[in-house]
Design a protein around this motif. Structure first.
Motif, PDB file in Angstrom:
ATOM      1  N   LEU A  56       0.833  -1.205   0.000  1.00  8.96           N
ATOM      2  CA  LEU A  56       0.000   0.000   0.000  1.00  8.96           C
ATOM      3  C   LEU A  56       0.868   1.255   0.000  1.00  8.96           C
ATOM      4  CD1 LEU A  56      -3.025   0.608  -0.019  1.00  8.96           C
ATOM      5  CD2 LEU A  56      -2.937   0.818   2.460  1.00  8.96           C
ATOM      6  N   ASP A  57       2.012   1.209   0.689  1.00  8.24           N
ATOM      7  CA  ASP A  57       2.940   2.343   0.678  1.00  8.24           C
ATOM      8  C   ASP A  57       3.448   2.624  -0.735  1.00  8.24           C
ATOM      9  OD1 ASP A  57       2.668   2.582   3.411  1.00  8.24           O
ATOM     10  OD2 ASP A  57       4.483   1.446   3.864  1.00  8.24           O
ATOM     11  N   VAL A  58       3.778   1.554  -1.463  1.00  7.34           N
ATOM     12  CA  VAL A  58       4.268   1.706  -2.844  1.00  7.34           C
ATOM     13  C   VAL A  58       3.168   2.264  -3.737  1.00  7.34           C
ATOM     14  CG1 VAL A  58       5.096   0.441  -4.869  1.00  7.34           C
ATOM     15  CG2 VAL A  58       6.017  -0.087  -2.598  1.00  7.34           C
ATOM     16  N   ALA A 110       6.991   4.254 -12.228  1.00  8.64           N
ATOM     17  CA  ALA A 110       6.211   3.570 -11.204  1.00  8.64           C
ATOM     18  C   ALA A 110       6.968   2.368 -10.647  1.00  8.64           C
ATOM     19  CB  ALA A 110       4.869   3.122 -11.784  1.00  8.64           C
ATOM     20  N   GLU A 111       6.564   1.964  -9.430  1.00  6.67           N
ATOM     21  CA  GLU A 111       7.142   0.788  -8.781  1.00  6.67           C
ATOM     22  C   GLU A 111       6.070  -0.278  -8.610  1.00  6.67           C
ATOM     23  OE1 GLU A 111      10.823   2.220  -6.051  1.00  6.67           O
ATOM     24  OE2 GLU A 111       8.834   2.643  -5.245  1.00  6.67           O
ATOM     25  N   GLN A 129      -4.542   0.607 -12.885  1.00  2.69           N
ATOM     26  CA  GLN A 129      -3.799  -0.488 -12.278  1.00  2.69           C
ATOM     27  C   GLN A 129      -3.502  -0.206 -10.810  1.00  2.69           C
ATOM     28  OE1 GLN A 129      -2.753  -3.568 -13.786  1.00  2.69           O
ATOM     29  NE2 GLN A 129      -2.512  -3.934 -11.589  1.00  2.69           N
ATOM     30  N   GLU A 130      -3.191   1.053 -10.503  1.00  2.16           N
ATOM     31  CA  GLU A 130      -2.866   1.402  -9.121  1.00  2.16           C
ATOM     32  C   GLU A 130      -4.081   1.257  -8.202  1.00  2.16           C
ATOM     33  OE1 GLU A 130       0.135   1.786  -8.057  1.00  2.16           O
ATOM     34  OE2 GLU A 130       0.875   1.598 -10.104  1.00  2.16           O
ATOM     35  N   PHE A 131      -5.255   1.659  -8.670  1.00  2.97           N
ATOM     36  CA  PHE A 131      -6.453   1.494  -7.847  1.00  2.97           C
ATOM     37  C   PHE A 131      -6.800   0.019  -7.670  1.00  2.97           C
ATOM     38  CE2 PHE A 131      -7.470   6.024  -8.925  1.00  2.97           C
ATOM     39  CZ  PHE A 131      -7.511   6.468  -7.619  1.00  2.97           C
TER      40      PHE A 131
END
Length: 281
Positions: free
Chosen positions: A19-21, A36-37, A247-249
């Motif tokens: 979640l931090d990433v 992005a990571e 993708q992040e969500f």
């Protein structure tokens, strides 16, 4: 204590890191040149309750009996894919379309960094303007040897332009040229160099959109844009973040649900321990 509780604790820590990433990626969705990571997990050791046995004349073989003891962080990968280009019409804004990084450093060369953020500008030093980053680091390139033409044998250094120059242009091969304010002739000031690495994902983040070489990235190999597999430069544009919000969500939901599921494991383990304590009553 129950093994499931310790396994769930490792799951909580891992999903918190995930979640931090995700949070860092979303925070940098509009950061110029940001890459992005991605977080990936791995299983930890397993406790062997019973080993495997081979087949005999009387019985067949049996598989090992093992209980997993949680998960850990396998890697936090840097995704060095191309970001979208955004037109700015500012001549000193430069984007790399393809592979490679700008090399930026101080004059002494004690601080050497690499970046995909091409939001450069010109400073002013005693009648000469140098191409610099937002933090004042010089953009490294091949400089004019004194004849107004940039050649392969010319030295590397800061790219300077007289403050009397009428206009500045940067082409796709990194050539920086200007119109002389006195003669009106076109003069070549330098050629921006692009650094290529054997493993660009191994670069170490240094903050302020800067990267530094690491033991696993390989050494920087400088060269002209469009040569040796290096990308071409686009003047008047910036490469934006390659963060994919959809993708992040999705990753955010996965991290949240994974955290909740591991929390339930701790709650269930606690209830089992409570039942065990209540046996005395």
């Amino acid at each position: 204590m129950l093994r499931s509780m310790y396994s769930a604790i490792s799951g909580l820590k891992n999903h918190q890191t995930m979640l931090d990433v995700v949070g860092a990626n979303i925070a940098n969705v509009n950061t110029v040149g940001y890459k992005a990571e991605r977080t990936s997990f791995k299983e930890l050791i397993s406790q062997t309750v019973r080993g495997a046995s081979g087949a005999t004349a009387a019985r067949g073989g049996t598989n090992p009996l093992q209980v997993g003891l949680g998960a850990g962080i396998a890697s936090i990968d840097q995704l060095v894919t191309q970001g979208n280009l955004q037109t700015t019409s500012v001549v000193t804004d430069v984007a790399i379309q393809g592979d490679g990084f700008f090399q930026v450093q101080d004059q002494a060369g004690t601080e050497i960094y690499f970046t995909r953020a091409g939001n450069f500008s010109l400073d002013e030093q005693a009648g000469t303007s140098y191409l610099v980053t937002a933090d004042g680091y010089y953009v490294w390139g091949r400089t004019d040897g004194g004849n107004g033409i940039v050649e392969p044998a010319d030295p590397l250094g800061r790219i300077g332009i007289p403050t009397t120059a009428k206009s500045v242009a940067i082409d796709q091969t990194g050539l920086v040229s200007y119109i002389d304010g006195t003669s009106g002739a076109v003069v070549q000031a330098g050629r921006i160099q692009v650094a290529k690495f054997g493993n660009p994902a191994g670069l170490e983040r240094a903050g302020n959109s800067l990267l530094r070489a690491s033991n696993n990235s390989g050494a920087a190999v400088l060269g002209d844009p469009t040569t040796g597999g290096r990308g071409q430069l686009v003047s008047g544009a910036l490469e934006m973040s390659n963060v994919d919000l959809a993708q992040e969500f999705t990753n955010m939901i996965s991290a949240q649900r994974g955290f909740q599921a591991n929390s339930r494991i701790i709650s269930a383990s606690d209830e089992l321990l409570q039942d065990l304590v209540n046996l005395k009553r």
